[in-house]
Design an enzyme around this catalytic site. Structure first.
Site, mmCIF file in Angstrom:
data_model
loop_
_atom_site.group_PDB
_atom_site.id
_atom_site.type_symbol
_atom_site.label_atom_id
_atom_site.label_comp_id
_atom_site.label_asym_id
_atom_site.label_seq_id
_atom_site.Cartn_x
_atom_site.Cartn_y
_atom_site.Cartn_z
ATOM 1 N N ARG A 15 0.829 -1.095 0.008
ATOM 2 C CA ARG A 15 -0.064 0.018 0.128
ATOM 3 C C ARG A 15 0.730 1.246 0.110
ATOM 4 O O ARG A 15 1.677 1.330 0.753
ATOM 5 C CB ARG A 15 -0.912 -0.060 1.217
ATOM 6 C CG ARG A 15 -2.361 0.781 1.259
ATOM 7 C CD ARG A 15 -3.142 0.756 2.208
ATOM 8 N NE ARG A 15 -3.505 -0.748 2.433
ATOM 9 C CZ ARG A 15 -4.294 -0.988 3.489
ATOM 10 N NH1 ARG A 15 -4.666 -0.124 4.284
ATOM 11 N NH2 ARG A 15 -4.557 -2.266 3.646
ATOM 12 N N HIS A 104 -9.543 0.917 3.212
ATOM 13 C CA HIS A 104 -10.367 2.276 3.751
ATOM 14 C C HIS A 104 -9.510 3.466 3.595
ATOM 15 O O HIS A 104 -9.823 4.322 4.400
ATOM 16 C CB HIS A 104 -10.765 1.973 5.176
ATOM 17 C CG HIS A 104 -9.878 1.313 6.122
ATOM 18 N ND1 HIS A 104 -9.274 0.268 6.203
ATOM 19 C CD2 HIS A 104 -9.070 2.078 7.078
ATOM 20 C CE1 HIS A 104 -8.572 -0.059 6.909
ATOM 21 N NE2 HIS A 104 -8.362 1.281 7.360
ATOM 22 N N LYS A 113 -3.760 -6.417 -2.651
ATOM 23 C CA LYS A 113 -4.021 -7.798 -1.861
ATOM 24 C C LYS A 113 -3.760 -9.040 -2.811
ATOM 25 O O LYS A 113 -4.592 -8.926 -3.908
ATOM 26 C CB LYS A 113 -5.449 -7.743 -1.124
ATOM 27 C CG LYS A 113 -5.568 -6.645 -0.045
ATOM 28 C CD LYS A 113 -6.998 -6.546 0.317
ATOM 29 C CE LYS A 113 -7.159 -5.391 1.475
ATOM 30 N NZ LYS A 113 -8.634 -5.347 1.993
ATOM 31 N N ASP A 237 -17.046 -1.190 3.983
ATOM 32 C CA ASP A 237 -15.931 -0.256 3.722
ATOM 33 C C ASP A 237 -15.611 -0.092 2.276
ATOM 34 O O ASP A 237 -16.205 -0.617 1.536
ATOM 35 C CB ASP A 237 -14.685 -0.854 4.565
ATOM 36 C CG ASP A 237 -14.072 -2.178 4.057
ATOM 37 O OD1 ASP A 237 -14.844 -2.848 3.123
ATOM 38 O OD2 ASP A 237 -12.912 -2.419 4.168
ATOM 39 N N ASP A 241 -14.734 -5.570 2.010
ATOM 40 C CA ASP A 241 -14.441 -6.881 2.723
ATOM 41 C C ASP A 241 -14.946 -6.755 4.445
ATOM 42 O O ASP A 241 -14.748 -7.623 5.003
ATOM 43 C CB ASP A 241 -12.998 -7.436 2.551
ATOM 44 C CG ASP A 241 -12.067 -6.397 2.982
ATOM 45 O OD1 ASP A 241 -12.562 -5.457 3.441
ATOM 46 O OD2 ASP A 241 -10.826 -6.352 2.526
ATOM 47 N N ARG A 242 -15.376 -5.465 4.720
ATOM 48 C CA ARG A 242 -15.829 -5.260 6.098
ATOM 49 C C ARG A 242 -17.118 -4.858 6.272
ATOM 50 O O ARG A 242 -17.613 -4.169 5.487
ATOM 51 C CB ARG A 242 -14.887 -4.368 6.758
ATOM 52 C CG ARG A 242 -13.366 -4.792 6.759
ATOM 53 C CD ARG A 242 -12.277 -3.967 7.790
ATOM 54 N NE ARG A 242 -12.119 -2.616 7.052
ATOM 55 C CZ ARG A 242 -12.361 -1.471 7.934
ATOM 56 N NH1 ARG A 242 -12.624 -1.716 8.940
ATOM 57 N NH2 ARG A 242 -12.219 -0.274 7.405
ATOM 58 N N MET A 321 -11.846 -7.289 15.036
ATOM 59 C CA MET A 321 -12.795 -6.139 15.641
ATOM 60 C C MET A 321 -12.869 -5.054 14.460
ATOM 61 O O MET A 321 -13.760 -4.342 14.603
ATOM 62 C CB MET A 321 -11.935 -5.769 16.699
ATOM 63 C CG MET A 321 -12.364 -4.556 17.582
ATOM 64 S SD MET A 321 -13.949 -5.135 18.252
ATOM 65 C CE MET A 321 -14.632 -3.567 18.690
#
Length: 458
Positions: A15, A104, A113, A237, A241-242, A321
């Site tokens: 990233r 995000h 990824k 997001d 994926d969230r 989390m």
């Protein structure tokens, strides 16, 4: 040779800032290194996808060019959510792919990824790509290229498996991320009445940041639930994926509590199954999983580490989390916010009052995720290493060091860990009472002040 920034090679992805640390030339080199590693693992073809960021098309073309230059065939699935890239890798039989996504992060970021032969790359595997480029250890060849639309197969796979007991009335907020291109269709096909917030894909993210882990990014969902007859809110997001969840009254159901509901559902059909949760999660999870007939397993934070742990343990369910949820039962074991939302609606559709079911899940007094911002890359890891060597905590019953320091007390826990994506220390505190919470925070404050003069957020 193109200047290569080592700091973009993170713990579970690559990233960087587009045009600065991440250029098209860099992307092509990374593609060739990835293709070279693919050949070493006997992979013949890779799927390439991208999220809705403005830099996505150019970077996707560049990394695909690099992969093909290593002699690996490319199947381009275009603009998709990250879980759709993983789905394509399974569906098309490559078990390998690269997703061009900044997740995000702010709009100027993008990254990759990566998955090879069924393994999501992390840690040393990502560093090995950097070393390949530096050593010019790059294969050459002429891989083929074709395009493939995976959206219908993905949507049909979910709607063929998940059945709601009654139609649901929902709000969804995609934050102008790529989930907006698919989530409204998915939930309508499942029989939901859908109110859309910011579902037009816009890589400038003009309304709010696409990160449901931050309460301020869920404010629009709370308002919509208050002003309409919708019964539940879902948020996603930037790359889908969230999952974020909000009740009718505007209560945020954090992912560790979502995992309780998911785990109970999975364990009803699979007694004795393992359920994985990350070090940031509530300490109420382990007894809940045991009480529902499962085996709790704590793991390091990070989607690639969790996926590796699922493989290692054979767990049927995992969550962390930050909002990544992984279903191995009835699904593939990768993190998928859209699918997790569908599984949640399947459970909630069985009751008349979904919010009551969610609000009744065990809860503790806790802080949200807190961040200590540090000046330089790597400073956070050095600080945590120092704490692991020298820190003494008053009244600690157990200190877990698999990922930073999780200090368990008789009446709560405190956590300090190094982020693997930005130069920050991530903190979280939980306790049985406000007094206990303040005592644990004070213990951490004392310990941290002994090793850093950075501003503390608590």
């Amino acid at each position: 040779m193109t200047k290569l920034s080592k700091e973009i090679f993170k713990a579970y992805d690559i990233r960087g800032v587009v045009g600065k640390t991440l250029t098209q030339e860099t992307a092509q080199l990374i593609g060739q290194a990835l293709g070279s590693e693919a050949r070493a693992r006997h992979v013949k073809a890779m799927v390439v996808g991208r999220d809705g960021r403005l830099s996505g098309p150019d970077l996707a073309a560049a990394i695909a060019k690099g992969i093909r230059a290593a002699g690996i065939d490319v199947i381009d699935v275009g603009m998709v959510a990250t879980p759709m890239l993983y789905f394509a890798a399974y569906e098309l039989g490559t078990l390998s792919g690269v997703m061009v996504t900044g997740s995000h992060n702010p709009p100027e970021y993008n990254g990759f990824k990566m998955m090879l032969a069924g393994d999501t790359l992390s840690g040393e595997d990502i560093q090995a790509l950097y070393q390949r480029i530096v050593a010019k250890d790059l294969a050459s060849g002429e891989g083929s290229y074709r395009e493939h639309d995976i959206a219908d197969a993905y949507l049909e796979r979910i709607t063929g498996d998940i059945k709601l007991s009654r139609p649901m009335n929902i709000v969804i907020d995609c934050g102008n991320g790529v989930a907006g291109a698919f989530a409204p269709t998915l939930y309508r096909r499942l029989g939901c009445k859908v109110r859309e917030l910011f579902c037009d894909v816009d890589g400038t993210f003009p309304n709010h940041h696409p990160d449901p882990a931050k309460p301020e990014n869920l404010a629009d969902v709370v308002t919509a639930l208050n002003k309409t007859d919708a019964e539940i809110g879902l948020a996603f997001d930037g790359d889908g994926d969230r999952l974020g969840v909000v009740t009718k009254e505007g209560n945020i159901i954090w992912p560790d509590r979502q995992l309780m509901l998911f785990a109970a559902d999975v364990l009803e059909r699979n007694q004795g199954a393992k359920v994985i949760y990350d070090v940031k999660s509530t300490r109420l999870l382990a007894p809940w999983i045991r009480d529902n007939g499962g085996i709790p397993v704590m793991a390091r934070t990070g989607h690639s580490f969790i996926k590796a742990k699922i493989k290692e343990t054979g767990a049927l369910m995992a969550g962390e989390m930050s909002g990544h949820v992984f279903f191995k039962e009835r699904w593939y074991g990768f993190d998928d916010g859209l699918y997790a939302g569908a599984r949640l609606l399947e459970i909630l559709s069985r009751v008349d009052d979904p919010s009551a079911l969610l609000n009744a899940l065990p809860n503790a007094i806790s802080t949200p995720e807190l961040n200590i911002k540090l000046a330089a890359e790597g400073e956070n890891h050095a600080l945590i290493a120092k704490l692991q060597e020298t820190a003494v905590f008053d009244g600690a019953e157990e200190i877990i060091t698999m990922d930073g320091l999780r200090v368990e007390y008789r009446d709560g826990f405190g956590l300090a860990r190094a982020s693997n994506t930005t130069p920050v220390i991530v903190l979280r505190f939980e306790a049985d009472s406000e007094e206990a919470l303040e005592r644990i925070k004070a213990d951490f404050r004392r310990t941290l002040c002994a090793v850093t003069d950075a501003a503390l957020p608590f």
